[in-house]
Design an enzyme around this catalytic site. Structure first.
Site, PDB file in Angstrom:
ATOM      1  N   GLY A  89      22.221  35.132   2.479  1.00 13.77           N
ATOM      2  CA  GLY A  89      22.322  36.484   3.050  1.00 13.77           C
ATOM      3  C   GLY A  89      23.732  37.016   2.897  1.00 13.77           C
ATOM      4  O   GLY A  89      24.661  36.290   2.548  1.00 13.77           O
ATOM      5  N   GLY A  91      26.908  37.438   3.832  1.00 10.94           N
ATOM      6  CA  GLY A  91      27.775  36.847   4.843  1.00 10.94           C
ATOM      7  C   GLY A  91      29.097  37.583   4.969  1.00 10.94           C
ATOM      8  O   GLY A  91      29.858  37.362   5.916  1.00 10.94           O
ATOM      9  N   ARG A  92      29.373  38.429   3.978  1.00  5.95           N
ATOM     10  CA  ARG A  92      30.626  39.182   4.052  1.00  5.95           C
ATOM     11  C   ARG A  92      30.493  40.530   3.345  1.00  5.95           C
ATOM     12  O   ARG A  92      31.447  41.035   2.770  1.00  5.95           O
ATOM     13  CB  ARG A  92      31.762  38.393   3.436  1.00  5.95           C
ATOM     14  CG  ARG A  92      31.527  37.956   2.007  1.00  5.95           C
ATOM     15  CD  ARG A  92      32.828  37.553   1.402  1.00  5.95           C
ATOM     16  NE  ARG A  92      32.645  36.956   0.104  1.00  5.95           N
ATOM     17  CZ  ARG A  92      33.654  36.607  -0.669  1.00  5.95           C
ATOM     18  NH1 ARG A  92      34.888  36.803  -0.260  1.00  5.95           N
ATOM     19  NH2 ARG A  92      33.436  36.069  -1.826  1.00  5.95           N
ATOM     20  N   LYS A 112      32.307  44.826   0.269  1.00  7.31           N
ATOM     21  CA  LYS A 112      32.353  43.357   0.189  1.00  7.31           C
ATOM     22  C   LYS A 112      33.667  42.884   0.805  1.00  7.31           C
ATOM     23  O   LYS A 112      34.739  43.302   0.367  1.00  7.31           O
ATOM     24  CB  LYS A 112      32.249  42.941  -1.277  1.00  7.31           C
ATOM     25  CG  LYS A 112      32.264  41.439  -1.516  1.00  7.31           C
ATOM     26  CD  LYS A 112      31.932  41.150  -2.977  1.00  7.31           C
ATOM     27  CE  LYS A 112      32.142  39.686  -3.327  1.00  7.31           C
ATOM     28  NZ  LYS A 112      31.899  39.422  -4.752  1.00  7.31           N
ATOM     29  N   ARG A 175      31.414  47.977  -3.964  1.00 11.05           N
ATOM     30  CA  ARG A 175      30.621  47.611  -5.145  1.00 11.05           C
ATOM     31  C   ARG A 175      29.449  48.575  -5.298  1.00 11.05           C
ATOM     32  O   ARG A 175      28.781  48.919  -4.325  1.00 11.05           O
ATOM     33  CB  ARG A 175      30.118  46.173  -4.970  1.00 11.05           C
ATOM     34  CG  ARG A 175      29.287  45.675  -6.121  1.00 11.05           C
ATOM     35  CD  ARG A 175      29.261  44.149  -6.167  1.00 11.05           C
ATOM     36  NE  ARG A 175      28.517  43.553  -5.068  1.00 11.05           N
ATOM     37  CZ  ARG A 175      28.404  42.228  -4.905  1.00 11.05           C
ATOM     38  NH1 ARG A 175      28.999  41.392  -5.730  1.00 11.05           N
ATOM     39  NH2 ARG A 175      27.716  41.739  -3.901  1.00 11.05           N
ATOM     40  N   ASP A 251      20.736  33.449  -6.262  1.00  7.82           N
ATOM     41  CA  ASP A 251      21.193  34.561  -5.409  1.00  7.82           C
ATOM     42  C   ASP A 251      22.175  35.456  -6.160  1.00  7.82           C
ATOM     43  O   ASP A 251      22.512  36.540  -5.684  1.00  7.82           O
ATOM     44  CB  ASP A 251      21.849  34.039  -4.122  1.00  7.82           C
ATOM     45  CG  ASP A 251      22.897  32.974  -4.404  1.00  7.82           C
ATOM     46  OD1 ASP A 251      22.557  31.965  -5.047  1.00  7.82           O
ATOM     47  OD2 ASP A 251      24.058  33.151  -3.999  1.00  7.82           O
ATOM     48  N   ASN A 252      22.621  35.004  -7.321  1.00  3.91           N
ATOM     49  CA  ASN A 252      23.532  35.809  -8.129  1.00  3.91           C
ATOM     50  C   ASN A 252      22.842  36.339  -9.381  1.00  3.91           C
ATOM     51  O   ASN A 252      23.497  36.629 -10.378  1.00  3.91           O
ATOM     52  CB  ASN A 252      24.771  34.999  -8.511  1.00  3.91           C
ATOM     53  CG  ASN A 252      25.614  34.637  -7.288  1.00  3.91           C
ATOM     54  OD1 ASN A 252      25.582  35.357  -6.289  1.00  3.91           O
ATOM     55  ND2 ASN A 252      26.336  33.542  -7.368  1.00  3.91           N
ATOM     56  N   ASP A 261      28.272  39.400  -9.138  1.00  5.60           N
ATOM     57  CA  ASP A 261      29.038  38.316  -8.549  1.00  5.60           C
ATOM     58  C   ASP A 261      30.077  37.726  -9.497  1.00  5.60           C
ATOM     59  O   ASP A 261      29.840  36.732 -10.173  1.00  5.60           O
ATOM     60  CB  ASP A 261      28.128  37.216  -7.996  1.00  5.60           C
ATOM     61  CG  ASP A 261      28.762  36.615  -6.754  1.00  5.60           C
ATOM     62  OD1 ASP A 261      29.965  36.332  -6.803  1.00  5.60           O
ATOM     63  OD2 ASP A 261      28.069  36.461  -5.733  1.00  5.60           O
TER      64      ASP A 261
HETATM   65  P1  AMP Z   1      28.889  33.698  -3.606  1.00  5.96           P
HETATM   66  O1  AMP Z   1      29.421  32.376  -4.013  1.00  5.96           O
HETATM   67  O2  AMP Z   1      29.910  34.796  -3.603  1.00  5.96           O
HETATM   68  O3  AMP Z   1      27.652  34.066  -4.327  1.00  5.96           O
HETATM   69  O4  AMP Z   1      28.492  33.558  -2.058  1.00  5.96           O
HETATM   70  C1  AMP Z   1      27.505  32.677  -1.603  1.00  5.96           C
HETATM   71  C2  AMP Z   1      27.192  32.968  -0.165  1.00  5.96           C
HETATM   72  O5  AMP Z   1      28.306  32.717   0.657  1.00  5.96           O
HETATM   73  C3  AMP Z   1      26.762  34.389   0.130  1.00  5.96           C
HETATM   74  O6  AMP Z   1      25.742  34.328   1.085  1.00  5.96           O
HETATM   75  C4  AMP Z   1      28.014  35.004   0.697  1.00  5.96           C
HETATM   76  O7  AMP Z   1      27.732  36.086   1.554  1.00  5.96           O
HETATM   77  C5  AMP Z   1      28.608  33.833   1.464  1.00  5.96           C
HETATM   78  N1  AMP Z   1      30.060  33.942   1.647  1.00  5.96           N
HETATM   79  C6  AMP Z   1      31.019  33.803   0.699  1.00  5.96           C
HETATM   80  N2  AMP Z   1      32.258  33.951   1.239  1.00  5.96           N
HETATM   81  C7  AMP Z   1      32.078  34.194   2.557  1.00  5.96           C
HETATM   82  C8  AMP Z   1      32.969  34.436   3.658  1.00  5.96           C
HETATM   83  N3  AMP Z   1      34.282  34.461   3.498  1.00  5.96           N
HETATM   84  N4  AMP Z   1      32.413  34.638   4.878  1.00  5.96           N
HETATM   85  C9  AMP Z   1      31.086  34.621   5.038  1.00  5.96           C
HETATM   86  N5  AMP Z   1      30.204  34.394   4.063  1.00  5.96           N
HETATM   87  C10 AMP Z   1      30.682  34.183   2.825  1.00  5.96           C
HETATM   88 MG    MG Z   2      26.756  35.835  -4.480  1.00  4.85          MG
END
Ligand code: AMP
Ligand code: MG
Length: 486
Positions: A89, A91-92, A112, A175, A251-252, A261
Site C-alpha cells: 500500500g 506507505g508514503r 510521494k 508524480r 507492485d512496481n 518506481d
Molecule cells: P518501493 O520499494 O518504493 O516500491 O516501496 C515498497 C513499499 O514500501 C511501498 O508500499 C512503499 O509505500 C513502502 N515504503 C517505502 N519507503 C517508505 C517510507 N519511508 N515510509 C513508509 N513506507 C515506505
Molecule cells: Mg513501489
C-alpha cells in the site's frame, strides 16, 4: 491563497469502494521550498504554475494546502517482492486525485514522501531529497526517450530531515501517472478474498485505460492480453536504451504500461546482459537481460488474479490464461526486433536480421563497448573513427550490415536518419546523475541538475555543447551501486 491554477479534478478512483484505499490528507511539513518545477509538463497538463508565487507553489506541492477538487487518499495494494508475497500500500504517498487536461486526458496527481498512512508499516512516510531528484531526472529522461513512464511535476524540500543512515534533507515529489493501478492492486483484492472487487477494479481499468476492450467477447481475457502487450512493448524499449529498472516487483508494474518506481534503476554503460546495479538484488533476479523473464513472471501473477473473470470454469480459465502468458516471449521478441532494426537503420525484414544483431551485440560485449555510444557511432556512412573498430570481426560484421542495408529500397540517408532517431546520443549516465544529486542535495547547487536535465531531455539531437554528457565513466575498481526507495 488562490491555488486554482487550472486544476480540473474528476476523481474516479475515489468513487470506488473504500476497500481499495484509505481517505487521508498529506501530513503538513514545516518549511516547504521549491527545489524544481517542471514548467513544460505543467503547460501540457493545462496548469498555469507561473501564476503562483514560489511560496504558494511550495505549499501546494508539499501538500500543506490542497488544490480545489482534490480528494486525497492512500491506495491499498500488495505485491510480490523478489518473489515473495507481501501486503504493501501507499506507505508514503497520497493520491490527490485525477486531473483532466484541456484535451480531456486523465492523470493521477500523487505526492510521494507525504507522511505516514495506514500502510506505512515501520516506515516514516517520508523521502529524502536526492532520491526524489533522481526520480525526477530519470523519469523525465525516459519520457524524452519516448518510453511510457510516470512523470515528475515538482520536487519540494520539506524543511525537515529524514533519518536514514545519516540525517538527510526531506523532500516530496509530485508524480503524474495515467494511473497508479498496479498488478499488486489486483493481488491485494485476491488476497482479501474480494472477487467482486476484482471485477469492479478490472471494469474500472478497462473503462479508464482500454475502453475499446469493453465490447470484446471476453473483456477480461482481452485485458490480460492488452497488459501483456503493453508490458512486452515497454520492457523491449527498456532493453533497447540499456535501462535496468532494478526492482521489478509486481507492485512496481503498472496496468497502464507506464514505467513506475525509479528506485535503484540505472542505465548500462558497457553492454552486458548480466548488469545489476541494485545493492539488494543479490541473485540478479532483475538484471538487465533478465527483465523480460521478470515481466512474464509478474504477468503470470496478474493472470492468476483474473482467472474467475476469464471463465466460470477454473480449468478453462487456466488454459486461456496460460496461452496468453506463453505468448509473451514472442510478443516481446517482436517488439525488441522491431526496435533493433530501427537502431540499425533497417526498414525491411529479413530472416537473418536476428543473427546480424546478435553478432554485433556479442562483439560489443566481448570488447566492452559502450552501448549508447556504440550504436550512435554506427550512424555514419563509413566505419566509425575509433581504434576499437579497427578489428577484423567488426569489419566483417560491418560489411554484412552494409550489404543488408543496400538490399532495401530506402536510401542510406533515410537509414541514417532512422538510426539517429532511435539511438540516443545522451542518456542519464550514472556518474553524471550522482554528480548533479550531490551538488543539489549537499550544496544546494541546482545548476548541474538543470544542465543535465537539458541534456537528457533532448537526447536525439546532436549538440556539441552537450558532448561532455556522452563520455562514459572512467574505468575504476568501484562498481556503481544503487540503493532502493530511500
Ligand atoms: P518501493 O520499494 O518504493 O516500491 O516501496 C515498497 C513499499 O514500501 C511501498 O508500499 C512503499 O509505500 C513502502 N515504503 C517505502 N519507503 C517508505 C517510507 N519511508 N515510509 C513508509 N513506507 C515506505
Ligand atoms: Mg513501489
Amino acid at each position: 491563497m488562490n491555488n486554482n491554477v487550472g486544476w480540473q479534478f474528476d476523481n474516479s478512483y475515489a468513487q470506488l469502494p473504500e476497500f481499495l484505499y484509505a481517505p487521508l490528507n498529506p501530513v503538513a511539513v514545516r518549511a516547504p521550498h521549491v527545489a524544481i518545477l517542471n514548467d513544460a509538463l505543467a503547460d501540457s497538463l493545462g496548469l498555469a504554475l507561473n501564476s503562483l508565487s514560489e511560496q504558494d507553489a511550495a505549499l501546494l506541492f508539499a501538500g500543506n494546502i490542497l488544490p480545489d477538487g482534490a480528494k486525497p487518499l492512500a491506495q491499498a495494494y500488495a505485491g510480490h517482492q523478489f518473489g515473495n508475497f507481501t501486503i504493501l500500500g501507499d506507505g508514503r504517498a497520497i493520491l490527490l486525485g485525477e486531473h483532466l487536461t484541456p484535451t480531456g486526458e486523465r492523470f493521477d496527481i500523487q505526492l510521494k514522501g507525504s507522511g505516514q498512512t495506514p500502510f506505512s508499516r515501520q516506515g516514516d512516510g517520508r523521502a529524502a531529497l536526492a532520491p526524489m531528484l533522481r526520480e525526477y531526472i530519470i523519469s523525465e529522461a525516459m519520457h524524452a526517450l519516448n518510453i511510457p513512464t510516470t512523470r515528475s511535476l515538482a520536487v519540494v524540500t520539506t524543511g525537515e530531515s529524514v533519518r536514514r543512515e545519516t540525517p538527510l534533507p526531506g523532500a516530496i515529489l509530485t508524480r503524474i501517472a495515467a494511473s497508479h493501478i498496479r498488478v499488486g492492486t489486483f493481488e491485494y483484492l485476491v488476497r482479501t478474498g474480494n472477487i467482486d472487487g476484482i471485477k469492479l477494479l478490472a471494469d474500472h481499468v478497462i473503462q479508464r485505460h482500454y475502453p475499446d476492450l469493453s465490447t470484446t467477447d471476453n473483456p477480461y481475457l482481452a485485458l490480460l492480453n492488452r497488459v501483456i502487450d503493453r508490458q512486452a512493448s515497454l520492457v523491449a524499449k527498456w532493453l533497447l536504451v540499456g535501462f535496468v529498472h532494478g526492482v521489478m516487483n509486481t507492485d512496481n508494474m503498472t496496468i497502464s504500461g507506464e514505467t513506475i518506481d525509479y528506485g535503484p534503476c540505472a542505465f548500462i554503460d558497457t553492454y552486458d546482459l548480466n548488469t545489476v546495479f541494485s545493492s539488494i538484488d543479490h541473485q540478479g533476479r532483475y538484471r538487465y537481460g533478465k527483465q523480460p523473464d521478470a515481466a512474464q513472471w509478474n504477468l503470470a501473477r496478474f493472470a492468476e488474479t483474473l482467472l474467475p473473470l476469464i471463465h466460470p470454469s477454473q480449468e478453462k480459465a487456466i488454459v486461456l490464461a496460460e496461452q496468453a502468458i506463453h505468448a509473451f516471449p514472442n510478443i516481446f521478441q517482436n517488439y525488441w526486433l522491431m526496435g533493433m532494426r530501427k537502431k540499425l537503420g533497417l526498414f525491411t525484414e529479413e530472416a537473418e536480421d536476428q543473427q546480424l544483431i546478435d553478432t554485433l551485440l556479442d562483439w560489443m560485449q566481448q570488447h566492452q563497448v559502450d552501448y549508447t555510444n556504440g550504436f550512435r557511432e554506427l550512424a555514419s556512412t563509413s566505419i566509425p573513427n575509433d581504434d576499437k573498430y579497427a578489428d577484423a570481426a567488426f569489419i566483417e560484421w560491418h560489411t554484412h550490415w552494409q550489404a543488408r542495408l543496400s538490399r532495401q529500397p530506402e536510401s542510406l540517408e533515410l537509414s541514417l536518419r532512422l538510426m539517429l532517431a532511435n539511438n540516443p546520443a545522451i542518456i542519464p549516465r550514472n556518474h553524471r546523475v550522482e554528480e548533479a544529486l550531490t551538488a543539489a542535495s549537499e550544496q544546494g547547487d541546482y545548476s548541474p541538475m538543470h544542465q543535465l536535465l537539458a541534456a537528457v531531455t533532448d537526447p536525439y539531437t546532436e549538440q556539441t555543447h552537450f558532448n561532455e554528457y556522452r563520455t562514459p565513466p572512467p574505468p575504476s575498481a568501484h562498481i556503481y551501486q544503487t540503493f532502493c526507495g530511500t
